[in-house]
Design an enzyme around this catalytic site. Structure first.
Site, short mmCIF file in Angstrom:
data_model
loop_
_atom_site.label_atom_id
_atom_site.label_comp_id
_atom_site.label_asym_id
_atom_site.label_seq_id
_atom_site.Cartn_x
_atom_site.Cartn_y
_atom_site.Cartn_z
N HIS A 105 -26.19 7.20 13.87
CA HIS A 105 -25.08 6.35 14.58
C HIS A 105 -24.38 5.30 13.51
O HIS A 105 -23.75 4.45 13.59
CB HIS A 105 -25.52 6.57 15.17
CG HIS A 105 -24.42 5.68 16.67
ND1 HIS A 105 -23.83 4.50 16.97
CD2 HIS A 105 -23.05 6.08 16.51
CE1 HIS A 105 -22.89 4.52 17.14
NE2 HIS A 105 -22.31 5.40 17.49
N LYS A 107 -23.27 2.18 10.22
CA LYS A 107 -22.75 2.77 9.84
C LYS A 107 -22.31 1.21 8.74
O LYS A 107 -22.76 0.46 9.34
CB LYS A 107 -21.96 2.39 10.83
CG LYS A 107 -21.36 3.12 11.93
CD LYS A 107 -20.57 2.25 12.81
CE LYS A 107 -21.04 2.92 14.47
NZ LYS A 107 -20.51 4.31 14.35
N ASP A 112 -24.30 -1.53 -5.30
CA ASP A 112 -24.89 -2.98 -6.03
C ASP A 112 -25.83 -3.02 -6.37
O ASP A 112 -25.73 -3.90 -7.16
CB ASP A 112 -23.59 -3.59 -7.18
CG ASP A 112 -22.80 -2.61 -7.83
OD1 ASP A 112 -23.03 -0.83 -7.95
OD2 ASP A 112 -21.89 -3.20 -8.60
N HIS A 316 -14.10 -1.32 20.54
CA HIS A 316 -15.78 -0.75 19.09
C HIS A 316 -15.97 -1.26 19.04
O HIS A 316 -17.15 -0.74 18.31
CB HIS A 316 -14.79 0.95 18.56
CG HIS A 316 -15.85 1.13 18.32
ND1 HIS A 316 -16.54 1.42 16.96
CD2 HIS A 316 -16.00 2.45 19.15
CE1 HIS A 316 -17.35 2.68 17.02
NE2 HIS A 316 -17.39 3.16 17.72
N LYS A 318 -19.56 -4.03 18.98
CA LYS A 318 -20.86 -3.95 19.01
C LYS A 318 -21.64 -5.40 18.86
O LYS A 318 -22.41 -5.56 18.49
CB LYS A 318 -21.47 -2.66 18.88
CG LYS A 318 -21.02 -1.35 19.10
CD LYS A 318 -20.99 -0.68 17.64
CE LYS A 318 -20.17 0.50 18.01
NZ LYS A 318 -19.57 0.80 19.27
N ASP A 323 -26.04 -19.88 22.05
CA ASP A 323 -25.70 -21.53 20.97
C ASP A 323 -26.01 -20.74 20.10
O ASP A 323 -25.53 -21.59 19.34
CB ASP A 323 -26.97 -21.52 22.17
CG ASP A 323 -27.41 -21.78 23.43
OD1 ASP A 323 -26.38 -22.05 24.25
OD2 ASP A 323 -27.72 -20.70 23.74
#
Length: 411
Positions: A105, A107, A112, A316, A318, A323
């Site tokens: 899951h 992503k 390089d 979507h 996350k 602070d």
């Protein structure tokens, strides 16, 4: 900068190699929408063609590690097509067969070993123009990029147990106790990458659940959270069991006087998720310092519009911001994403109070929080969970869109 622009830049600036960790590869809308795909996936189509052309260059090697089996139709389609054209070296991985449960899951895109994107967006046309996403684009930071390469190496070697163990034994360069010190927006900052699951973490790598809980516990005055799914459960286990780590940390923060705001979607199992959120919000004003507010965000849709598009228009995100700290990850906030086998990663950035980058992420959160599309939890519960009478309620997913009946709604 848009997700499309960030990915385009990373692909075009690559001169040697491009490493991609993907939950899905569905850049071309035609895999789901047929002839209608051209109406919605122009950006995805462009990136697909760019990967196709870039991978054919003799001096550039593209590697892709991708989740298997797919959840929805077309999820692995472009990875397979690019592989068949010789543009990418691709490995699909069924983590459930290796670890007993879980999904690939994570992503991220690494160029390089110097530049990378990591965030909520899937390699999917919907993440480019239908869903709200947030990711970190890092340029000219070889130290941190090389550390991300260590994570990619573990994923790449998952099918080979011996090589996988060797990759895991490589020490993380940076962690919560030993972050990389950088200059960001002209100000001092500290940064590191945390990952899940623990059994696939490099030696010394911070577990991203520990990173989340420790930053919630360290928050002093404000804590803003924007996640698609919030469930104090192992949501995809049978039977479901309680997952208390993040929920308990939030309750501790509320009780000690931190101003907590939480934006979520009510896409998956809304009758369950909204009740947990109502339990959290019930602590609001329990004493003079306790503040917790919850809203449900629904990206607007067209009435009588395409049912698939209406369903896909959602938040979507996350991420969280306190602070002094920003955490941008790839995982929804349910136990399955941190304990078991599902992979995830998060970039953690710490600055002094009111640092420029922290303030930028606060402003992004505030823009969504104050939007007309952010609905009070009680209003959403009454109009969408109990009665389903409002025009901003989430649509039910068409079962025909699943790749097979056994697949569950991991996203």
């Amino acid at each position: 900068m848009s997700t499309f622009s960030a990915w385009k830049q990373l692909i075009e600036m690559s001169t040697r190699e491009l490493d991609i960790a993907a939950y899905k590869s569905s850049l071309q809308g035609k895999h789901v929408l047929g002839d209608m795909g051209q109406m919605y996936s122009a950006e995805g189509d462009y990136l697909y063609n760019l990967l196709l052309e870039t991978g054919r260059k003799e001096n550039i090697k593209i590697r892709m590690i991708e989740n298997y089996p797919p959840k929805d139709k077309g999820d692995n389609a472009d990875g397979i097509i690019l592989q068949n054209f010789g543009s990418v070296y691709r490995r699909s991985v069924d983590i459930e067969k290796i670890l007993g449960r879980g999904k690939m899951h994570s992503k991220f895109i690494l160029s390089d070993n110097e530049h990378f994107y990591l965030g909520s967006a899937n390699l999917d046309w919907r993440s480019l123009n239908q869903k709200m996403e947030l990711g970190i684009l890092t340029e000219n930071c070889e130290c941190l990029a090389q550390d991300l390469k260590r994570i990619f190496k573990v994923y790449w070697e998952l099918p080979n147990s011996t090589q996988m163990k060797r990759a895991i034994d490589v020490h993380a360069a940076y962690n919560k106790e030993r972050p990389l010190k950088i200059n960001m927006y002209g100000e001092d900052a500290e940064i590191y990458i945390a990952t899940s699951p623990k059994q696939l973490n490099n030696k010394g790598r911070t577990w991203d659940l520990d990173a989340i809980v420790s930053e919630i516990d360290a928050a002093q005055t404000t804590l803003d959270i924007h996640v698609m799914d919030y469930f104090p459960l192992f949501l995809y286990r049978k039977p479901r069991t309680h997952f208390d780590s993040i929920d308990d940390a939030l309750r501790r923060a509320i009780v000690r006087g931190v101003k907590v705001r939480l934006l979520a979607a009510a896409l998956h199992y809304p009758k369950i998720g909204t009740r947990f959120l109502k339990s959290l919000e019930s602590l609001n004003n329990m004493n003079e310092n306790a503040t917790i507010q919850v809203k449900i965000f629904k990206v607007p849709t067209q009435q009588n519009g395409n049912i698939l598009i209406n369903r896909e228009r959602r938040t979507h995100n996350k991420f969280m911001v306190t602070d002094t700290t920003v955490l941008v990850g790839t995982s929804n906030w349910a136990g399955d994403y941190f304990v078991g086998g599902t992979t995830g990663a998060a970039v953690v950035i710490k600055q002094h109070r009111n640092g420029a980058f922290v303030q930028e992420i606060k402003d992004i959160f505030q823009r969504s929080w104050s939007s007309e599309y952010a609905h009070g939890l009680n209003e959403y519960f009454e109009k969408c969970v109990l009665r389903h009478t409002a025009d901003f309620c989430e649509a039910t997913k068409d079962p025909s869109l699943f790749a097979s009946p056994e697949n569950i709604e991991f996203e």
